[in-house]
Each structure stands twice: as structure tokens, then as C-alpha cells.
Design an enzyme around this catalytic site. Structure first.
Site, short mmCIF file in Angstrom:
data_model
loop_
_atom_site.label_atom_id
_atom_site.label_comp_id
_atom_site.label_asym_id
_atom_site.label_seq_id
_atom_site.Cartn_x
_atom_site.Cartn_y
_atom_site.Cartn_z
N HIS A 268 0.88 -1.19 0.00
CA HIS A 268 0.00 0.00 0.00
C HIS A 268 0.91 1.23 0.00
CE1 HIS A 268 -3.49 2.36 0.65
NE2 HIS A 268 -3.85 2.00 1.87
N HIS A 307 -2.11 -2.22 -9.74
CA HIS A 307 -3.14 -1.64 -8.87
C HIS A 307 -4.38 -2.52 -8.92
CE1 HIS A 307 -5.74 1.31 -6.98
NE2 HIS A 307 -4.63 1.86 -6.53
N ASP A 363 2.86 5.54 -6.59
CA ASP A 363 4.10 5.44 -5.82
C ASP A 363 5.35 5.35 -6.68
OD1 ASP A 363 2.97 5.51 -3.24
OD2 ASP A 363 2.26 3.47 -3.51
N1 CMC Z 1 5.19 -6.71 -10.26
C1 CMC Z 1 5.12 -7.94 -10.85
N2 CMC Z 1 3.99 -8.65 -10.93
C2 CMC Z 1 2.90 -8.13 -10.38
C3 CMC Z 1 2.88 -6.86 -9.76
C4 CMC Z 1 4.09 -6.15 -9.72
N3 CMC Z 1 4.16 -4.96 -9.13
N4 CMC Z 1 1.63 -6.58 -9.30
C5 CMC Z 1 0.88 -7.65 -9.63
N5 CMC Z 1 1.63 -8.57 -10.28
C6 CMC Z 1 1.16 -9.83 -10.85
C7 CMC Z 1 0.82 -10.84 -9.77
O1 CMC Z 1 1.93 -11.63 -9.42
C8 CMC Z 1 -0.29 -11.62 -10.45
O2 CMC Z 1 0.31 -12.49 -11.37
P1 CMC Z 1 -0.32 -13.96 -11.64
O3 CMC Z 1 -1.67 -13.69 -12.23
O4 CMC Z 1 0.64 -14.62 -12.56
O5 CMC Z 1 -0.39 -14.62 -10.29
C9 CMC Z 1 -1.04 -10.57 -11.26
O6 CMC Z 1 -0.07 -9.55 -11.53
C10 CMC Z 1 -2.23 -9.97 -10.53
O7 CMC Z 1 -1.78 -9.40 -9.32
P2 CMC Z 1 -2.56 -9.43 -7.96
O8 CMC Z 1 -1.56 -9.58 -6.85
O9 CMC Z 1 -3.67 -10.44 -8.03
O10 CMC Z 1 -3.20 -8.00 -7.94
P3 CMC Z 1 -3.86 -7.27 -6.69
O11 CMC Z 1 -4.94 -6.44 -7.22
O12 CMC Z 1 -4.19 -8.24 -5.63
O13 CMC Z 1 -2.64 -6.38 -6.14
C11 CMC Z 1 -1.15 -4.61 -5.80
C12 CMC Z 1 -2.49 -5.04 -6.39
C13 CMC Z 1 -1.01 -3.09 -5.85
C14 CMC Z 1 -1.06 -5.04 -4.32
C15 CMC Z 1 -0.01 -5.28 -6.60
O14 CMC Z 1 -0.08 -4.87 -7.95
C16 CMC Z 1 1.37 -5.00 -6.03
O15 CMC Z 1 1.79 -5.69 -5.09
N6 CMC Z 1 2.10 -3.96 -6.56
C17 CMC Z 1 3.39 -3.59 -6.01
C18 CMC Z 1 3.22 -2.78 -4.76
C19 CMC Z 1 2.72 -1.38 -5.06
O16 CMC Z 1 3.22 -0.69 -5.94
N7 CMC Z 1 1.73 -0.94 -4.27
C20 CMC Z 1 1.17 0.41 -4.38
C21 CMC Z 1 -0.23 0.41 -4.89
S1 CMC Z 1 -0.85 2.03 -5.35
C22 CMC Z 1 -0.86 3.00 -3.94
C23 CMC Z 1 -1.51 2.44 -2.74
O17 CMC Z 1 -2.44 1.63 -2.80
O18 CMC Z 1 -1.09 2.81 -1.67
#
Ligand code: CMC
Length: 434
Positions: A268, A307, A363
Site C-alpha cells: 500500500h 493496482h 508510488d
Molecule cells: N510486479 C510484478 N507482478 C505483479 C505486480 C508487480 N508490481 N503486481 C501484480 N503482479 C502480478 C501478480 O503476481 C499476479 O500475477 P499472476 O496472475 O501470474 O499470479 C497478477 O499480476 C495480478 O496481481 P494481484 O496480486 O492479483 O493484484 P492485486 O490487485 O491483488 O494487487 C497490488 C495489487 C497493488 C497489491 C499489486 O499490484 C502490487 O503488489 N504492486 C506492487 C506494490 C505497489 O506498488 N503498491 C502500491 C499500490 S498504489 C498506492 C496504494 O495503494 O497505496
């Protein structure tokens, strides 16, 4: 017009049901009538991580993740970032309308009157270790304010609520600046009520022995724009915590501390700090392809990418990129920008990221800009928490005023043991593993 309803045939009982649909949503409680017999609890939905569950009605923030749209109270984020100050936007989030000139003057005056911390709170901050993480200090200090303002627990009195809202928005920059000064071993700088919200914050952060610190107006405005972009984001992880803790009628200081704790996580608000660590680890532009391959192979994530809601682009990221250029005109270009641009370029052309709709989020560039302004990476999430406090409080207030809301309490699908008899301690054997 056709009736908005869902017809369900329950194959278990061969019974049919008609469930009303409002705003593209069915009420989960309507499913409880689907029972297999008189003793059956009724049908539930299973939705880990709230992938497809609306927990409230809200009129504060609108996001269309496919189109990359973000609006506060109907106003596009681009217009707010260009034409408003952060305190104007905080007023909009909390009261539903932009303030008139006299309303804004009064609001700014009220917030400014609540910037000071009680001296005991300052002493409380002094008790942290020299290397304590600023987010840990912020979370604890906000919770500690609950002990300074015990009347805050009267959450049903709108006047009391209003006062705590002003206290929280007023004091957040002061706490944030004190955590920073503490980590450097510098004396605290008291708030200066002649300055704007962000100028005062910069004054409390950077002022040393000079009689008057004058913040660079471009940097103060850039920070104000970043505060606007971070002010609210509908039902994200920390807003959900704010509503959840607040639903037990805990006071707003404790609820805000809970929300800030949620924000601190690397998935987050903590992601901005992680982006900088990642760029440091990569080290140079030529190492970007290898790093991306590593991520694709399942070793870590590309921090600042992806996201839950935005699947096209994060509109905040493009405004930040614009603001970063203004900041670099003053501070000089952050060399990490080249690595970040290369990461973005390669990732946006790569099938792995295209298929998963992974784009830079808010971010990705904010940290590079904060670092150029002189902030240490540990402060980045604190800089997110200051403006998000306005959003948390708007969400909290809306929750308290919503007659449909009750204490937040999800259901579970129990997968543990059936009832079994306790074995006395002396007769227990360690479970055998196959
Ligand atoms: N790098 C590489 N792969 C990723 C990333 C990433 N940053 N984000 C998601 N994926 C992949 C994930 O491994 C999954 O792959 P697969 O389908 O093969 O298993 C697929 O994309 C879908 O991801 P998810 O984890 O199901 O997506 P989510 O909606 O649960 O998570 C998220 C969203 C923001 C937590 C995630 O994208 C992430 O961890 N990003 C990196 C951390 C980040 O930048 N966070 C800030 C978010 S914006 C500001 C805020 O909210 O505060």
C-alpha cells in the site's frame, strides 16, 4: 423499463428466487433466503480480499479503473490538482462542496489553530529510539493523541467530531516533521501560523538556525499537489481499516492510527519507499532488463507497478511525472529517474506486464520526487499519510452518518476440526506427520 432483478434457480432444492439489483449490485443478505432446509444458515458469498464486494455506499471518491478516471466529489483530479490547494480539497472531501472564499478563510484559520502538539506528546516522541522508523512513530503518536483528547470518544456528537477532524488535519504535519527531526537528532521547530499548510510543514522540517525559513514556492506547491493526489482513494486498504475500526465507535485518533498502520505496508503506501530501494538495488539503467527478467521469474515484484482498480493507467502517476519535472528544475534531476523511465519503458512493452495490466501507480514516481526535495526514503509513507488523513476522516464521518452501517464483522467459512474431546496434558502425543 425492464425490472432490475436476478433470477436464481437453486439446484440443491429446485427453488427459484428473484433478487433485486440496484446500481449493478445485489445485497448479500438477500442470498440468506436460499436455504436447503429450516436448519440451514442460508447462502453466503466467499470473497477473500474483497475482490468483488461493496462494503458501503459512498459519495466521496469515484474511480473508473479501466478508463483511468479519479474524481473527488465529482471533480476530476486533474482540475483539482491544477486549481486548488490541499486544504480546499480536504474541505471538499469532508463537506461535499468546494468552499467559498470566506468558508476557506475560516477553515484554513481553524486548521492553523490546531497545529501545535501538547508538550507531553512532544516528550512522548522523544522516547523513541534514534533509528525508529518515522511511520512507527507517526502511528503511535496519533494513537497517543487519544489520551490527550478523551472527549474524542463521543463520536456521535457532530461538533466534537468536527473538532477532532481539525485537530488531526492540523497536527499531522507537526507529528510528521517531529518524527523526521527526531531521527536526525535535531531540535523540534514549532509550527508557524503565518505560513500555508505545506510551507509550515517544510519550515518545521528544514529550519535550522536562521530567524526565518522561506520555503521554495515551487517545492511548496509541488508538495501541495502531491497532497491533493493522495488525499483520498475510496475503499482502499487503509480507508477500509478506518471504517472498520471506526465502526466499533473507537475514537478518530485510534481509528486513524489503525488506518496509518495499514498504509505503512509495502503493498500500500509503503510502496514508495520500496521503489527507491528497488532503484538503488538495480543501480544503473543497463541492469534494468535483468531485473525485469528476475521479476517475471517470480523473484519479487516491480514496486510501484500494478493496482487493484487501475488497469489502464493511474491518473495520479501522470500528474506526478509533470510535478516532478517542475521540482527537478529547482533541485536538479534525480539520477534515479533514468532507471525509472527505463523500467517503465521496458515493462510497458513486455507481455508479462501487458497481459496482467500492470502500469506505474502513484508510488512509482513520487519517491524520486521526494528524494530530490531532500526527504529520506523512510519519510515517503509519512508524506502519504498526512493528506490521506483528510480522506480517512471523510470516509469515517460518512460511515458514522450512514444508517445502514453497523460494526464491521465479516463472516467466515470454517474449515477446522469438528468437535473433539480434550486430551489431558500428560497423555498428549505430538501429531505425527506423514
Ligand atoms: N510486479 C510484478 N507482478 C505483479 C505486480 C508487480 N508490481 N503486481 C501484480 N503482479 C502480478 C501478480 O503476481 C499476479 O500475477 P499472476 O496472475 O501470474 O499470479 C497478477 O499480476 C495480478 O496481481 P494481484 O496480486 O492479483 O493484484 P492485486 O490487485 O491483488 O494487487 C497490488 C495489487 C497493488 C497489491 C499489486 O499490484 C502490487 O503488489 N504492486 C506492487 C506494490 C505497489 O506498488 N503498491 C502500491 C499500490 S498504489 C498506492 C496504494 O495503494 O497505496
Amino acid at each position: 423499463m425492464e425490472k432490475e432483478a436476478l433470477s436464481i434457480l437453486d439446484q440443491r432444492t429446485h427453488s427459484s428466487y428473484e433478487i433485486p439489483v440496484h446500481n449493478g449490485t445485489i445485497r448479500a443478505m438477500d442470498l440468506r433466503q436460499l436455504k436447503t432446509g429450516p436448519g440451514d444458515f442460508g447462502l453466503m458469498t466467499y470473497d477473500p480480499a474483497f475482490m468483488n464486494t461493496a462494503s458501503c455506499h459512498s459519495a466521496i471518491t469515484f474511480i473508473d479503473g479501466d478508463k483511468g478516471i479519479l474524481r473527488y466529489r465529482g471533480y476530476p483530479i486533474e482540475q483539482l490538482a491544477e486549481k486548488c490547494t490541499f486544504l480546499e480539497v480536504a474541505y471538499l472531501l469532508l463537506f461535499g462542496e468546494l468552499p467559498t472564499e470566506p468558508q476557506l478563510k475560516d477553515w484554513v484559520g481553524q486548521i492553523t489553530r490546531h497545529t501545535m502538539l501538547h508538550e507531553t506528546t512532544k516528550k512522548f516522541l522523544e522516547g523513541f529510539r534514534y533509528d525508529a522508523h518515522p511511520m512507527g512513530m507517526l502511528v503511535s503518536t496519533v494513537a497517543a493523541l487519544s489520551t490527550v483528547y478523551p472527549e474524542a470518544r463521543n463520536v456521535h456528537d457532530p461538533e466534537v467530531r468536527q473538532l477532532q477532524i481539525m485537530r488531526l488535519i492540523g497536527k499531522m504535519p507537526t507529528i510528521a516533521a517531529y518524527t523526521y527531526r527526531h531521527s536526525l537528532g535535531f531540535p523540534y521547530v514549532y509550527p508557524d501560523n503565518d505560513l500555508s499548510y505545506t510551507e509550515n510543514f517544510l519550515n518545521m522540517l528544514w529550519r535550522m538556525a536562521e530567524p526565518r525559513y522561506t520555503a521554495n514556492p515551487i517545492l511548496a506547491r509541488a508538495l501541495d499537489i502531491l497532497f491533493i493526489l493522495h488525499a483520498d482513494h475510496e475503499q482502499n486498504c487503509s480507508a477500509n481499516v478506518m471504517r472498520s475500526v471506526g465502526s466499533s465507535h473507537a475514537d478518530p485518533f485510534l481509528s486513524t492510527a489503525g488506518a496509518a498502520a495499514a498504509l505503512s505496508g509495502p503493498l500500500h503506501g509503503g510502496a514508495n519507499e520500496e521503489v527507491l530501494k528497488m532503484l538503488d538495488e538495480i543501480g544503473s539503467k543497463d541492469k534494468v532488463p535483468a531485473y525485469i527478467e528476475q521479476v517475471k521469474a517470480g523473484h519479487g515484484k516491480l514496486m510501484g507497478f500494478g493496482h487493484r482498480i487501475y488497469k489502464n493507467y493511474d491518473p495520479r502517476a501522470s500528474i506526478i511525472k509533470w510535478a516532478a519535472d517542475k521540482v527537478f528544475e529547482v533541485t536538479g534531476r534525480n539520477p534515479k529517474l533514468d532507471i525509472a523511465l527505463e523500467l517503465e519503458r521496458i515493462a510497458l512493452e513486455d507481455d508479462y506486464f501487458i497481459k496482467r495490466k500492470l502500469y506505474p501507480n502513484v508510488d512509482f514516481y513520487s519517491g524520486i520526487m521526494y528524494q530530490a526535495m531532500g526527504f529520506k526514503p523512510e519519510m515517503f509513507t509519512v508524506l502519504f499519510a498526512i493528506p490521506r488523513t483528510a480522506g480517512w476522516l471523510a470516509q469515517w464521518q460518512e460511515m458514522l452518518e450512514d444508517p445502514e452501517q453497523k460494526i464491521a464483522r465479516p463472516r467466515q467459512v470454517y474449515t477446522g476440526h469438528e468437535v473433539r474431546d480434550l486430551v489431558p496434558l500428560e497423555k498428549r502425543a505430538a501429531p505425527t506427520t506423514a
